[in-house]
Design a protein around this motif. Sequence first.
Motif, mmCIF file in Angstrom:
data_model
loop_
_atom_site.group_PDB
_atom_site.id
_atom_site.type_symbol
_atom_site.label_atom_id
_atom_site.label_comp_id
_atom_site.label_asym_id
_atom_site.label_seq_id
_atom_site.Cartn_x
_atom_site.Cartn_y
_atom_site.Cartn_z
ATOM 1 N N MET A 1 0.918 -1.139 0.127
ATOM 2 C CA MET A 1 0.021 0.153 -0.119
ATOM 3 C C MET A 1 1.085 1.135 0.117
ATOM 4 N N PRO A 2 0.566 2.282 -0.842
ATOM 5 C CA PRO A 2 1.392 3.299 -1.154
ATOM 6 C C PRO A 2 1.188 4.448 -0.183
ATOM 7 N N GLY A 3 2.011 5.173 0.250
ATOM 8 C CA GLY A 3 1.862 6.326 0.942
ATOM 9 C C GLY A 3 1.311 7.285 0.176
ATOM 10 N N THR A 4 1.010 8.585 0.490
ATOM 11 C CA THR A 4 0.906 9.621 -0.388
ATOM 12 C C THR A 4 2.411 10.183 -0.839
ATOM 13 N N SER A 5 2.373 9.820 -2.205
ATOM 14 C CA SER A 5 3.602 10.282 -2.747
ATOM 15 C C SER A 5 3.524 11.708 -3.062
ATOM 16 N N VAL A 6 4.850 12.340 -3.435
ATOM 17 C CA VAL A 6 4.863 13.646 -3.837
ATOM 18 C C VAL A 6 4.009 13.680 -5.188
ATOM 19 N N GLU A 7 4.083 12.710 -5.949
ATOM 20 C CA GLU A 7 3.448 12.758 -7.093
ATOM 21 C C GLU A 7 2.042 12.873 -6.815
ATOM 22 N N ASP A 8 1.247 12.225 -5.742
ATOM 23 C CA ASP A 8 -0.036 12.081 -5.362
ATOM 24 C C ASP A 8 -0.310 13.699 -5.280
ATOM 25 N N LEU A 9 0.592 14.373 -4.593
ATOM 26 C CA LEU A 9 0.197 15.318 -4.051
ATOM 27 C C LEU A 9 0.077 16.614 -5.093
ATOM 28 N N GLU A 10 1.135 16.181 -5.924
ATOM 29 C CA GLU A 10 1.228 17.434 -7.271
ATOM 30 C C GLU A 10 0.073 17.281 -8.108
ATOM 31 N N LEU A 11 -0.395 15.904 -8.180
ATOM 32 C CA LEU A 11 -1.511 15.532 -9.264
ATOM 33 C C LEU A 11 -2.918 16.084 -8.379
ATOM 34 N N VAL A 12 -2.798 16.104 -7.105
ATOM 35 C CA VAL A 12 -4.051 16.581 -6.335
ATOM 36 C C VAL A 12 -3.971 18.088 -6.675
ATOM 37 N N THR A 13 -2.832 18.707 -6.457
ATOM 38 C CA THR A 13 -2.716 20.097 -6.550
ATOM 39 C C THR A 13 -3.123 20.615 -7.898
ATOM 40 N N ARG A 14 -2.839 19.832 -8.962
ATOM 41 C CA ARG A 14 -3.183 20.354 -10.357
ATOM 42 C C ARG A 14 -4.802 20.038 -10.644
ATOM 43 N N SER A 15 -5.183 19.035 -10.062
ATOM 44 C CA SER A 15 -6.383 18.642 -10.166
ATOM 45 C C SER A 15 -7.477 19.700 -9.770
ATOM 46 N N ARG A 16 -6.962 20.129 -8.613
ATOM 47 C CA ARG A 16 -7.686 21.247 -7.794
ATOM 48 C C ARG A 16 -7.848 22.547 -8.582
ATOM 49 N N ALA A 17 -6.653 22.670 -9.297
ATOM 50 C CA ALA A 17 -6.607 23.921 -10.291
ATOM 51 C C ALA A 17 -7.396 23.711 -11.495
ATOM 52 N N GLY A 18 -8.018 22.642 -11.755
ATOM 53 C CA GLY A 18 -8.871 22.576 -12.788
ATOM 54 C C GLY A 18 -8.428 21.519 -13.891
ATOM 55 N N ASP A 19 -7.070 21.130 -13.458
ATOM 56 C CA ASP A 19 -6.435 20.115 -14.555
ATOM 57 C C ASP A 19 -7.032 18.574 -14.617
ATOM 58 N N VAL A 20 -8.112 18.560 -15.519
ATOM 59 C CA VAL A 20 -8.726 17.316 -15.562
ATOM 60 C C VAL A 20 -7.800 16.043 -16.124
ATOM 61 N N ALA A 21 -6.752 16.523 -16.741
ATOM 62 C CA ALA A 21 -5.784 15.423 -16.912
ATOM 63 C C ALA A 21 -5.063 14.807 -15.996
ATOM 64 N N ALA A 22 -4.835 15.919 -15.017
ATOM 65 C CA ALA A 22 -4.160 15.307 -13.885
ATOM 66 C C ALA A 22 -5.037 14.478 -13.043
ATOM 67 N N PHE A 23 -6.233 15.054 -12.995
ATOM 68 C CA PHE A 23 -7.117 13.934 -12.221
ATOM 69 C C PHE A 23 -7.286 12.614 -12.637
ATOM 70 N N THR A 24 -7.421 12.690 -14.065
ATOM 71 C CA THR A 24 -7.586 11.307 -14.633
ATOM 72 C C THR A 24 -6.289 10.340 -14.328
ATOM 73 N N LEU A 25 -5.198 10.876 -14.213
ATOM 74 C CA LEU A 25 -3.994 10.380 -13.926
ATOM 75 C C LEU A 25 -4.274 9.662 -12.309
ATOM 76 N N LEU A 26 -4.712 10.507 -11.781
ATOM 77 C CA LEU A 26 -5.069 9.821 -10.222
ATOM 78 C C LEU A 26 -6.054 8.835 -10.313
ATOM 79 N N VAL A 27 -7.018 8.961 -11.178
ATOM 80 C CA VAL A 27 -8.056 7.846 -11.356
ATOM 81 C C VAL A 27 -7.335 6.526 -11.781
ATOM 82 N N ARG A 28 -6.623 6.765 -12.749
ATOM 83 C CA ARG A 28 -5.805 5.522 -13.370
ATOM 84 C C ARG A 28 -4.778 4.989 -12.428
ATOM 85 N N ARG A 29 -4.469 5.978 -11.670
ATOM 86 C CA ARG A 29 -3.376 5.189 -10.555
ATOM 87 C C ARG A 29 -4.194 4.356 -9.616
#
Lengths: 191, 500
Positions: free
Chosen positions: A1-29
């Motif tokens: 089980m992974p922890g919250t990676s830096v990458e996760d946080l970055e994707l979250v930040t980008r998603s929050r800013a409306g970057d749906v592509a970033a959110f899609t990456l989170l989804v796929r992850r």
Amino acid sequence: MPGTSVEDLELVTRSRAGDVAAFTLLVRRYEDRVYNLALRLVGNREDAADVAQEAFLAAYEGLERFRGESAFYTWLYSIAVNKALSFRRARDARKEFVLASEDPPLEAAGNPGEIPEAEILAREKSEAIAAAIAKLPEEFRAAVVLKDIEGLEYEEIAEVVGVALGTVKSRLHRGRLALREALKPYLGAAP
Amino acid sequence: MECQKCKVLLSEYLDGRLEDSEAAAVSSHIAECLECRTFAEELERTVALVSGLDREGAPADFAQGVAARLERRILLEAEPKAPRRKVITTWRFATIGGAVAASVLVGFYFITSQGNKVRPLSVLNTAVTPPATAGNEIVVQEKGEGAAGAPASKVTAAKEAAAEKKAEIADRDALESRRLAGRGVAEAQPRETAARGDKREEAAASLGYVAKDAKTAQAGAARQVPAAAPAAEPTPPNAVASDMAPAQATDAAYDRYVPAASPATAPALARPREETELAARAGEEAIVKAPLVETYYYEGSAIIAGDTFVNAIPVAAGAGAFSYGDAKAGGRAQLAVSKPVTADDVQAAATAHGITVVKLSESEAVFDVALDKDVLAAVTTTLGKSKGISAAKEVAGPVSGSGGAVAGGTAVTTHMGLDEPQEGSRQYKARTAATLGTTVSALASEMKKGGKDQDGEFFTAAIPATAGAKERQLVRFIFLNRLTQPASAGATKPATPPAK
């Protein structure tokens, strides 16, 4: 089980800013994990996919509430668990309750003769286990699934479910006891 | 250690969660006690069985499904630009899983009576009967009082279909080139050319819009004017297309539906729901985020599926932003019904509760009552009983965003399918298509590709006065995700077993 990676946080930040592509990456992850969690909580594949999608949508809408204090997956799991449980309640209310065992096998048993008996037995066993889990009271089910299927620690489960540690212990134990009763026929063999 | 104590600790023991001393005590107990040892072994095997279940991966199109639904959410979050006075909410309930064929959905909507006129939002004015294929849907429709004179679109579904097909053919190349380019049409670019103008013309034509008067009349005030039916006598699509003034006029026509919000004036994103509800209760303009598809079956609706009366959960006064405002203003509730509940059934149920039916037809009923949870629940319950349908189950709880609604504003939530005759749907599609620089048919086809959810053929949208910022998000979304990712989406998931 992974922890919250830096990458996760970055994707979250980008998603929050409306970057749906970033959110899609989170989804796929996380889609497989969330889906499997939903599957074991709601009991059939179709609903599991639906519930898991709902969970991601809710996560997207709630991203601003994710402050990074907990791991992203813990946060995501808690959403998924809530979605799954409320889905089950709504489904029960609609009296369309379907047990996991009613999910058709992955492959149609068109030629039963060609399937080794051992495999048939194994499938039956899997279905029985899934069905037993699906029949657990929801609090127990969540605890058991999170611990024994998803491999979360007690503390993480407490966070996901939003209860005290002692409650987690109790629910997990009682859930396992119920499963032990339900799975008696399978307990004779070596694990 | 006693057996009972031992058994209680076994899970923690197996998980290695006990203190050393406790673990040692359990250990020595089960070494001596056969019963507890057996118990422990069985518990251990139980855990092993559960842990050993095969993991299953998400379906291959999972992420795309999320994407498609997210698009709708984004649309739903669009916030209106200017305060409105009236609330008109209409809900359409589409396919509900397998229960559709024999289902009866009882939806309702309400119109504020504050003021005399209801904005003639033409989505409500439709006189067009849903196509036969929509027979499994219940459509909640009503004519606003002030809308009596507003002509309903007479564009037939057939005409629209023909026009869209034409547009689709014409548009295929353009769409394909976008796909190849692999990048989105991120923002509307004014200098983008005749090509876009053409697309808009096509979209307009496919929708039966007439833009003759657009140049002069629509520029300013029209933006604030509700989207009335586009033309008293819709010209056949072909004639419109050939008749249409160049791109500018078409743009202006669209401005009725697509207020040109500049980035500076673009509305902020929708506020959090709690805040929104508070604002709404205070009478402020607000949007309720509306995950309609998610919640339609237990909030603000009643459903009779098959032989089960699922629930009757009208939006109670005070329970949600729009219902609050509306009930306070004194609204009207409407039930839309279809088989097996008939208009007679509705009449009987209403009569039984002393409610006046203002309007009654085979498909809808308008009651002259303020929106009230108890009233609607009573009527729908009576309805259910009259059909020998099992007891209603009420689900209480806050309205966490049912329907697209703006308290003190105007919003319409509608589902849009390719064959939707509703004017509002077409307006919306036109607007979206125009924003994208594509045609309605192409857009719908793109939408359809990703729609795997229960509502796949539709997308849901609130139609506030403006949606600029969110629509830009939509554009990004469609082109960044839909057009560039599908190819790889399935390929990267080799280990995932198909879900059924």
